[in-house]
Structures are given as C-alpha cells and as structure tokens.
Write a protein that holds these residues in place. Structure first.
Motif, PDB file in Angstrom:
ATOM      1  N   GLY A 105     -34.853 -11.122  41.295  1.00 43.21           N
ATOM      2  CA  GLY A 105     -35.767 -10.066  41.707  1.00 43.21           C
ATOM      3  C   GLY A 105     -35.126  -9.120  42.699  1.00 43.21           C
ATOM      4  O   GLY A 105     -34.165  -9.474  43.382  1.00 43.21           O
ATOM      5  N   MET A 106     -35.658  -7.909  42.723  1.00 44.67           N
ATOM      6  CA  MET A 106     -35.224  -6.918  43.703  1.00 44.67           C
ATOM      7  C   MET A 106     -36.447  -6.167  44.200  1.00 44.67           C
ATOM      8  O   MET A 106     -37.442  -6.044  43.488  1.00 44.67           O
ATOM      9  N   SER A 107     -36.350  -5.684  45.415  1.00 39.87           N
ATOM     10  CA  SER A 107     -37.412  -4.847  45.967  1.00 39.87           C
ATOM     11  C   SER A 107     -36.756  -3.770  46.812  1.00 39.87           C
ATOM     12  O   SER A 107     -35.618  -3.915  47.246  1.00 39.87           O
ATOM     13  N   ARG A 108     -37.499  -2.684  46.990  1.00 39.59           N
ATOM     14  CA  ARG A 108     -36.990  -1.598  47.830  1.00 39.59           C
ATOM     15  C   ARG A 108     -38.156  -0.930  48.540  1.00 39.59           C
ATOM     16  O   ARG A 108     -39.295  -1.039  48.107  1.00 39.59           O
ATOM     17  N   TYR A 109     -37.848  -0.291  49.650  1.00 32.44           N
ATOM     18  CA  TYR A 109     -38.857   0.465  50.383  1.00 32.44           C
ATOM     19  C   TYR A 109     -38.230   1.743  50.894  1.00 32.44           C
ATOM     20  O   TYR A 109     -37.019   1.835  51.058  1.00 32.44           O
ATOM     21  N   GLU A 110     -39.074   2.727  51.128  1.00 31.05           N
ATOM     22  CA  GLU A 110     -38.640   3.988  51.740  1.00 31.05           C
ATOM     23  C   GLU A 110     -39.769   4.496  52.624  1.00 31.05           C
ATOM     24  O   GLU A 110     -40.938   4.345  52.283  1.00 31.05           O
ATOM     25  N   PHE A 111     -39.406   5.097  53.739  1.00 31.14           N
ATOM     26  CA  PHE A 111     -40.391   5.731  54.609  1.00 31.14           C
ATOM     27  C   PHE A 111     -40.569   7.197  54.259  1.00 31.14           C
ATOM     28  O   PHE A 111     -41.467   7.857  54.766  1.00 31.14           O
ATOM     29  N   GLY A 112     -39.687   7.740  53.400  1.00 29.58           N
ATOM     30  CA  GLY A 112     -39.769   9.141  53.037  1.00 29.58           C
ATOM     31  C   GLY A 112     -39.298  10.031  54.169  1.00 29.58           C
ATOM     32  O   GLY A 112     -38.670   9.583  55.119  1.00 29.58           O
ATOM     33  N   ASN A 113     -39.642  11.320  54.058  1.00 27.93           N
ATOM     34  CA  ASN A 113     -39.244  12.263  55.103  1.00 27.93           C
ATOM     35  C   ASN A 113     -40.213  12.191  56.286  1.00 27.93           C
ATOM     36  O   ASN A 113     -41.033  11.278  56.369  1.00 27.93           O
ATOM     37  N   ALA A 114     -40.166  13.179  57.172  1.00 31.61           N
ATOM     38  CA  ALA A 114     -41.025  13.168  58.370  1.00 31.61           C
ATOM     39  C   ALA A 114     -42.510  13.173  58.022  1.00 31.61           C
ATOM     40  O   ALA A 114     -43.328  12.654  58.775  1.00 31.61           O
ATOM     41  N   ALA A 115     -42.871  13.736  56.878  1.00 30.98           N
ATOM     42  CA  ALA A 115     -44.277  13.761  56.437  1.00 30.98           C
ATOM     43  C   ALA A 115     -44.607  12.552  55.565  1.00 30.98           C
ATOM     44  O   ALA A 115     -45.689  12.468  54.987  1.00 30.98           O
ATOM     45  N   ASN A 116     -43.668  11.615  55.454  1.00 26.72           N
ATOM     46  CA  ASN A 116     -43.789  10.415  54.625  1.00 26.72           C
ATOM     47  C   ASN A 116     -43.843  10.722  53.135  1.00 26.72           C
ATOM     48  O   ASN A 116     -44.303   9.894  52.345  1.00 26.72           O
ATOM     49  N   ASP A 117     -43.388  11.908  52.738  1.00 25.50           N
ATOM     50  CA  ASP A 117     -43.309  12.246  51.315  1.00 25.50           C
ATOM     51  C   ASP A 117     -42.259  11.351  50.672  1.00 25.50           C
ATOM     52  O   ASP A 117     -41.118  11.301  51.109  1.00 25.50           O
ATOM     53  N   GLY A 118     -42.665  10.601  49.651  1.00 22.09           N
ATOM     54  CA  GLY A 118     -41.757   9.657  48.993  1.00 22.09           C
ATOM     55  C   GLY A 118     -41.757   8.280  49.608  1.00 22.09           C
ATOM     56  O   GLY A 118     -40.910   7.453  49.300  1.00 22.09           O
ATOM     57  N   SER A 119     -42.710   8.002  50.477  1.00 19.13           N
ATOM     58  CA  SER A 119     -42.778   6.687  51.104  1.00 19.13           C
ATOM     59  C   SER A 119     -43.423   5.676  50.152  1.00 19.13           C
ATOM     60  O   SER A 119     -44.195   6.042  49.274  1.00 19.13           O
ATOM     61  N   GLY A 120     -43.090   4.421  50.339  1.00 21.60           N
ATOM     62  CA  GLY A 120     -43.687   3.358  49.541  1.00 21.60           C
ATOM     63  C   GLY A 120     -42.722   2.226  49.301  1.00 21.60           C
ATOM     64  O   GLY A 120     -41.713   2.078  50.005  1.00 21.60           O
ATOM     65  N   GLU A 121     -43.066   1.434  48.285  1.00 18.36           N
ATOM     66  CA  GLU A 121     -42.252   0.269  47.978  1.00 18.36           C
ATOM     67  C   GLU A 121     -42.393  -0.084  46.511  1.00 18.36           C
ATOM     68  O   GLU A 121     -43.372   0.301  45.855  1.00 18.36           O
ATOM     69  N   SER A 122     -41.402  -0.821  46.009  1.00 19.04           N
ATOM     70  CA  SER A 122     -41.465  -1.294  44.636  1.00 19.04           C
ATOM     71  C   SER A 122     -40.740  -2.622  44.534  1.00 19.04           C
ATOM     72  O   SER A 122     -39.997  -3.009  45.432  1.00 19.04           O
ATOM     73  N   SER A 123     -40.984  -3.303  43.419  1.00 21.11           N
ATOM     74  CA  SER A 123     -40.291  -4.561  43.166  1.00 21.11           C
ATOM     75  C   SER A 123     -40.171  -4.770  41.669  1.00 21.11           C
ATOM     76  O   SER A 123     -40.939  -4.206  40.885  1.00 21.11           O
ATOM     77  N   ILE A 124     -39.207  -5.586  41.300  1.00 27.40           N
ATOM     78  CA  ILE A 124     -39.021  -5.959  39.903  1.00 27.40           C
ATOM     79  C   ILE A 124     -38.726  -7.447  39.821  1.00 27.40           C
ATOM     80  O   ILE A 124     -37.947  -7.975  40.609  1.00 27.40           O
ATOM     81  N   ASN A 125     -39.410  -8.102  38.890  1.00 25.73           N
ATOM     82  CA  ASN A 125     -39.138  -9.492  38.563  1.00 25.73           C
ATOM     83  C   ASN A 125     -38.153  -9.457  37.407  1.00 25.73           C
ATOM     84  O   ASN A 125     -38.507  -9.056  36.296  1.00 25.73           O
ATOM     85  N   LEU A 126     -36.920  -9.846  37.644  1.00 26.59           N
ATOM     86  CA  LEU A 126     -35.889  -9.749  36.620  1.00 26.59           C
ATOM     87  C   LEU A 126     -36.014 -10.820  35.547  1.00 26.59           C
ATOM     88  O   LEU A 126     -35.395 -10.713  34.492  1.00 26.59           O
ATOM     89  N   LEU A 127     -36.821 -11.838  35.791  1.00 23.55           N
ATOM     90  CA  LEU A 127     -37.038 -12.862  34.767  1.00 23.55           C
ATOM     91  C   LEU A 127     -38.012 -12.376  33.700  1.00 23.55           C
ATOM     92  O   LEU A 127     -37.918 -12.755  32.538  1.00 23.55           O
ATOM     93  N   THR A 128     -38.948 -11.521  34.092  1.00 22.68           N
ATOM     94  CA  THR A 128     -39.960 -11.009  33.154  1.00 22.68           C
ATOM     95  C   THR A 128     -39.785  -9.529  32.854  1.00 22.68           C
ATOM     96  O   THR A 128     -40.345  -9.023  31.887  1.00 22.68           O
ATOM     97  N   GLY A 129     -39.038  -8.818  33.704  1.00 23.66           N
ATOM     98  CA  GLY A 129     -38.884  -7.372  33.559  1.00 23.66           C
ATOM     99  C   GLY A 129     -40.053  -6.583  34.109  1.00 23.66           C
ATOM    100  O   GLY A 129     -40.124  -5.364  33.948  1.00 23.66           O
ATOM    101  N   ASP A 130     -40.997  -7.251  34.799  1.00 24.16           N
ATOM    102  CA  ASP A 130     -42.179  -6.576  35.338  1.00 24.16           C
ATOM    103  C   ASP A 130     -41.827  -5.779  36.591  1.00 24.16           C
ATOM    104  O   ASP A 130     -41.316  -6.325  37.570  1.00 24.16           O
ATOM    105  N   TYR A 131     -42.133  -4.484  36.544  1.00 28.21           N
ATOM    106  CA  TYR A 131     -41.900  -3.572  37.655  1.00 28.21           C
ATOM    107  C   TYR A 131     -43.253  -3.112  38.192  1.00 28.21           C
ATOM    108  O   TYR A 131     -44.174  -2.856  37.426  1.00 28.21           O
ATOM    109  N   ILE A 132     -43.347  -3.012  39.514  1.00 29.08           N
ATOM    110  CA  ILE A 132     -44.530  -2.406  40.136  1.00 29.08           C
ATOM    111  C   ILE A 132     -44.060  -1.533  41.294  1.00 29.08           C
ATOM    112  O   ILE A 132     -43.227  -1.947  42.100  1.00 29.08           O
ATOM    113  N   GLY A 133     -44.580  -0.311  41.319  1.00 28.09           N
ATOM    114  CA  GLY A 133     -44.232   0.621  42.384  1.00 28.09           C
ATOM    115  C   GLY A 133     -45.479   1.173  43.043  1.00 28.09           C
ATOM    116  O   GLY A 133     -46.413   1.582  42.353  1.00 28.09           O
TER     117      GLY A 133
END
Length: 195
Positions: A105-133
C-alpha cells in the motif's frame, strides 16, 4: 531534580517510536526478530529476515533526508518521507509464498498552496488495486475551500517487492493521483456551475 530526570527519561523512551532508522521485530512470522534499516548514505532500505538466513536485501536507491523514517505497522513496516507541505508512506508486509517483503500500500498527503488549493490525501491498496482520494480545491469566485466527492476507483500498479522498490513506483502512483485530482476538479467545477 529527580522529577526532571524522570520526565526526561519518559520523553526519551517515546522518541524511537516516532522516527526511526532501524526496526527490529518479527516480520516473517517465525517468532524470530528481523531487522529493517535505512541506509541514508546509499538511499536504500535494507531488510534481514530470519527465514532468509538474515541475508541482506536492499531496495533500489530512493530519495531520503532527515524527514525520512521507518514506522512499525500491525503487519510489517512503513517507509515514510515528508517534505514541507506534502509527504508519502509506503507499506510493506511479508509475502509468505515468495518469502519476500512486498509493497502492499501507499498513501500521500498534500497541504496545497497558501489557500489549501490541492490539499487532501489519498491511498491505494496494492493487493486489490483500490484507490481512494479525498481532495479539496479553492474556489476563487466564491472565496471558499471546496471538498470534492471522494474519488474511488481501481488503479492497477505492478507487484513490487523490497528488492525492486524505488521512488519510481511512488511517483507513478502520485502522477496518476494528480491527474485524477485535476480531471475531477474540472468536473466538479462544471457541475457547480450547472447547479
């Protein structure tokens, strides 16, 4: 004085749980302690499993700095790398059939720019291929941060074992994730204009 010393000892005992260059624990489920270590000079993760006679297995070279560390997980370990406003984690678990550490599995996060544009998180289960962002974007017209609907889909990525691991697999995931964010942001803006 004794109180201060006790407090310092308690605080010091929690430090290794936060950021580590080495983990010693049973990874291959044979009740014998195994070792995972960051080799910062070479930029590799090195693992010695008792079921492999403690033969060292190295990842390929990957980006590491003072904000890179190992973290124990329920079934294995994570390699974490954090930057100023973003970061990622790669989770490994023992594959009993091949007797190797597998990236599951892998996960990532970002705070985005000063206005938080592009902020969030995602993950992927590499055993199933399930992605959620779960991502946000900033709507300048209405001066507000918009939380997008969760993005859920299959994202097939190749099976990767520790000896094949490099940051390339993470960047492959991150690029697909970023493309999904951009396309879903466009669709979300379009839908809001229609509403």
């Amino acid at each position: 004085m004794k109180k201060t010393l006790c407090i310092l000892l308690i605080l010091y005992s929690y430090l290794p749980l936060q950021a580590q260059d080495i983990l010693i624990r049973d990874l291959d489920l044979d009740r014998i302690a195994d070792t995972v270590r960051l080799n910062r000079d070479e930029g590799t993760i090195m693992c010695r499993l008792s079921t492999q006679a403690f033969r060292p297995v190295h990842s390929k070279s990957t980006e590491m700095d003072d904000n890179s560390y190992l973290k124990e997980t329920r079934n294995g370990f994570e390699f974490r790398h954090n930057w100023m406003r973003a970061g990622y984690a790669c989770q490994f678990r023992f594959d009993g059939k091949l007797r190797k550490m597998q990236l599951i599995g892998m996960s990532r996060y970002e705070f985005g720019n000063a206005a938080n544009d592009g902020s969030g998180e995602s993950s992927i289960n590499l055993l199933t291929g399930d992605y959620i962002g779960n991502w946000n974007y900033y709507d300048m017209e209405h001066d507000e941060l918009i939380k997008m609907k969760p993005i859920k889909l299959k994202m097939p990525l190749p099976k990767t074992y520790l000896d094949q691991f490099s940051e390339d697999i993470y960047y492959r995931y991150a690029n697909q994730c970023s493309n999904l964010f951009v396309s879903n942001k466009k669709a979300d803006r379009k839908q809001r204009k229609l509403d």
